[in-house]
Design a protein around this motif. Sequence first.
Motif, short mmCIF file in Angstrom:
data_model
loop_
_atom_site.label_atom_id
_atom_site.label_comp_id
_atom_site.label_asym_id
_atom_site.label_seq_id
_atom_site.Cartn_x
_atom_site.Cartn_y
_atom_site.Cartn_z
N LYS A 1 0.75 -1.26 0.03
CA LYS A 1 -0.09 -0.14 -0.02
C LYS A 1 0.92 1.40 -0.03
CE LYS A 1 -3.91 -2.24 2.70
NZ LYS A 1 -4.65 -2.36 3.94
N ALA A 2 2.00 1.03 1.03
CA ALA A 2 2.94 2.30 0.74
C ALA A 2 3.39 2.63 -0.54
CB ALA A 2 3.81 2.12 2.08
N MET A 3 3.66 1.69 -1.18
CA MET A 3 4.32 2.07 -2.58
C MET A 3 3.28 2.42 -3.41
SD MET A 3 6.64 -1.79 -3.35
CE MET A 3 8.17 -1.81 -2.68
N GLY A 4 2.07 2.61 -3.42
CA GLY A 4 0.90 3.31 -4.12
C GLY A 4 0.40 2.18 -5.00
N ILE A 5 0.33 0.93 -4.54
CA ILE A 5 -0.28 -0.03 -5.55
C ILE A 5 -1.67 0.20 -5.19
CG2 ILE A 5 -0.63 -2.27 -6.29
CD1 ILE A 5 2.36 -2.87 -5.38
N PRO A 6 -2.59 0.53 -5.99
CA PRO A 6 -4.13 0.61 -5.68
C PRO A 6 -4.88 -0.73 -5.56
CG PRO A 6 -3.82 1.49 -7.78
CD PRO A 6 -2.47 0.90 -7.62
N MET A 7 -5.93 -0.77 -4.89
CA MET A 7 -6.72 -1.84 -4.90
C MET A 7 -7.38 -2.10 -6.34
SD MET A 7 -7.82 -4.10 -2.60
CE MET A 7 -9.14 -5.29 -2.29
N GLY A 8 -7.54 -3.27 -6.69
CA GLY A 8 -8.12 -3.70 -7.97
C GLY A 8 -7.19 -3.26 -9.12
N CYS A 9 -5.85 -2.88 -9.02
CA CYS A 9 -5.23 -2.62 -9.97
C CYS A 9 -4.69 -3.86 -11.01
CB CYS A 9 -3.68 -1.96 -9.39
SG CYS A 9 -2.48 -1.86 -10.44
N PRO A 10 -4.85 -3.69 -12.21
CA PRO A 10 -4.35 -4.97 -12.85
C PRO A 10 -3.12 -5.20 -12.83
CG PRO A 10 -5.58 -3.08 -14.50
CD PRO A 10 -5.28 -2.62 -12.87
N ALA A 11 -2.62 -6.22 -12.71
CA ALA A 11 -1.06 -7.01 -12.43
C ALA A 11 -0.29 -6.29 -13.48
CB ALA A 11 -1.24 -8.37 -12.58
N PHE A 12 -0.71 -6.31 -14.63
CA PHE A 12 0.43 -5.57 -15.43
C PHE A 12 0.81 -4.08 -15.41
CE2 PHE A 12 -3.54 -4.80 -17.90
CZ PHE A 12 -3.25 -3.76 -18.54
N GLN A 13 -0.20 -3.56 -14.65
CA GLN A 13 -0.06 -2.11 -14.22
C GLN A 13 0.66 -1.76 -12.83
OE1 GLN A 13 -3.67 0.07 -14.61
NE2 GLN A 13 -3.73 -0.35 -16.89
N ILE A 14 1.14 -2.72 -12.15
CA ILE A 14 1.77 -2.65 -10.78
C ILE A 14 2.78 -1.77 -10.99
CG2 ILE A 14 3.02 -3.80 -8.79
CD1 ILE A 14 0.78 -6.11 -9.36
N LYS A 15 3.97 -2.16 -12.03
CA LYS A 15 5.08 -1.48 -12.24
C LYS A 15 4.75 0.13 -12.28
CE LYS A 15 9.37 -2.75 -14.60
NZ LYS A 15 9.65 -3.53 -15.73
N LYS A 16 3.72 0.55 -13.07
CA LYS A 16 3.54 1.77 -13.49
C LYS A 16 3.42 2.69 -11.97
CE LYS A 16 -0.60 3.46 -14.76
NZ LYS A 16 -2.04 3.12 -15.31
N HIS A 17 2.77 1.84 -11.00
CA HIS A 17 2.51 2.70 -9.94
C HIS A 17 3.85 2.61 -8.59
CE1 HIS A 17 -1.68 3.08 -10.37
NE2 HIS A 17 -1.72 2.13 -10.91
#
Length: 433
Positions: free
Chosen positions: A45-61
């Motif tokens: 959460k602290a890294m800014g990964i939002p709930m429901g985020c598509p797995a392939f967009q994790i890096k973007k966050h």
Amino acid sequence: MYCLADCNNFFVSCERLYDPTLNGRPVVVLSNNDGCVIARSNEAKAMGIPMGCPAFQIKKHTGSANFSQVVQLSARHTLYHDISLRIMSLLGRNCERLEVYSVDEAFFQAPFNDPAQNERFLRDLVERIYKYVGIPVSIGYAPTRTLAKIASHIAKKNPTTTQGVYGLTDASKIASALEKTAIGDVWGIGRRLTESLHNRGVATAAQFVEYPTSLIRSLYNITVAHTHAELKGIDCTAASPVTIAHKSIMNSRTFGGLITSRNEVQAAVVHFAEHCSRQLRREGSVAGTVMVYVRGDRYREDVPFYSNSCQLNLATPSSSALTIVHYALQAFSCIFKEGFAYRKAGVMLLNIKPEKTVQFNLFDKEDHNKQNRLMQAIDRINSRYATQTINLASTSSTGEWKPRQKHLNDKTQGCLHIYSGMIASSKKNKKNL
DNA sequence: TCTGGGGTCCTAGGACCC
DNA sequence: TCTGGGGTCCTAGGACCC
């Protein structure tokens, strides 16, 4: 007073229970097909990964530097369900009027009138759940469910000062909590309502409460008016029944890839229908309607999209897998079209009622009893050995439709067996729980 | 390349009835 | 020119929840 017990980062906490090397690391649990993030550790959460985020967009966050630290895990819902049952049964033995709201949340009534006594009791409960099940839990309590939700958020966000328990017990505490709560964080206020309220200059729960009730009722619907009243401390849910029977039962999956074979999609539909009927029998209910739907991939623009559904009423309400599957196949053949690629299918049972309340005619009754005995026998064998020990011949397929699970944690493989052992041994300690 | 699954409740509008 | 009124039931779709 309503209490709400809410497990912290539940799915991640379950994974950590069996793999302590995950402690202190950013961990996310992914939905079926490894599609979206459905649980995050505090570090994630602290890294800014939002709930429901598509797995392939994790890096973007996270940015690429942090991304390499993130542990992604495929969901293991059977495990989470079992751990949930242990927590709920511990709560059930210790609390009045328990209402299990979801896999990781339950409401119950505060046992005392005195806030200090409640506080002690609830702290002890949090400690016992951690000691016997190993899952960290936060508990909030307040005059209404909606306020108890806010209280549990405060407890979760401030573990050191609250020790996992927080009560909104007087007007000044409530007022200060409402001021600090963004309107979108209120239970019952989703994305659309948040946008609409922002446009009216309402940004916090405190500002929402200031709005006149008559205006809320004329601008929105009864559900919003209830949320408004609950924030003011007026309980709007007291009349709701404690045990709630399902009104619909659904089973569906996004496939691991695009599927064109009729047989393969049909196998999935049969699997879903069997699964639904099993749950129906567990609940002692029968369904009057079977609905089947199929759809293509809504994100692909290069393949033609097709989506359709069909609903059929049963001649007589039933919970037999044979009957449910029969109707599901009939519905399926009405909507399946060759030449399209399918990404998802599902089966939904509707018009559900308790088996006891249904009137059968003489001939139906005989047939019904026969099928009932067959289903009971199959259910017994499947529950004793393994879920798929006996299934309908029409379910055989190559399994091409089954979702991907690339990120299963090796260390928690087989943990269900360990887990069963724990339940058996814990029976000795039952009086301590 | 890759975007979940399973629920509930409310409302508007159409069909139908007398 | 003037074309009822009131009620129920069903369904689809929207919004919300975890």
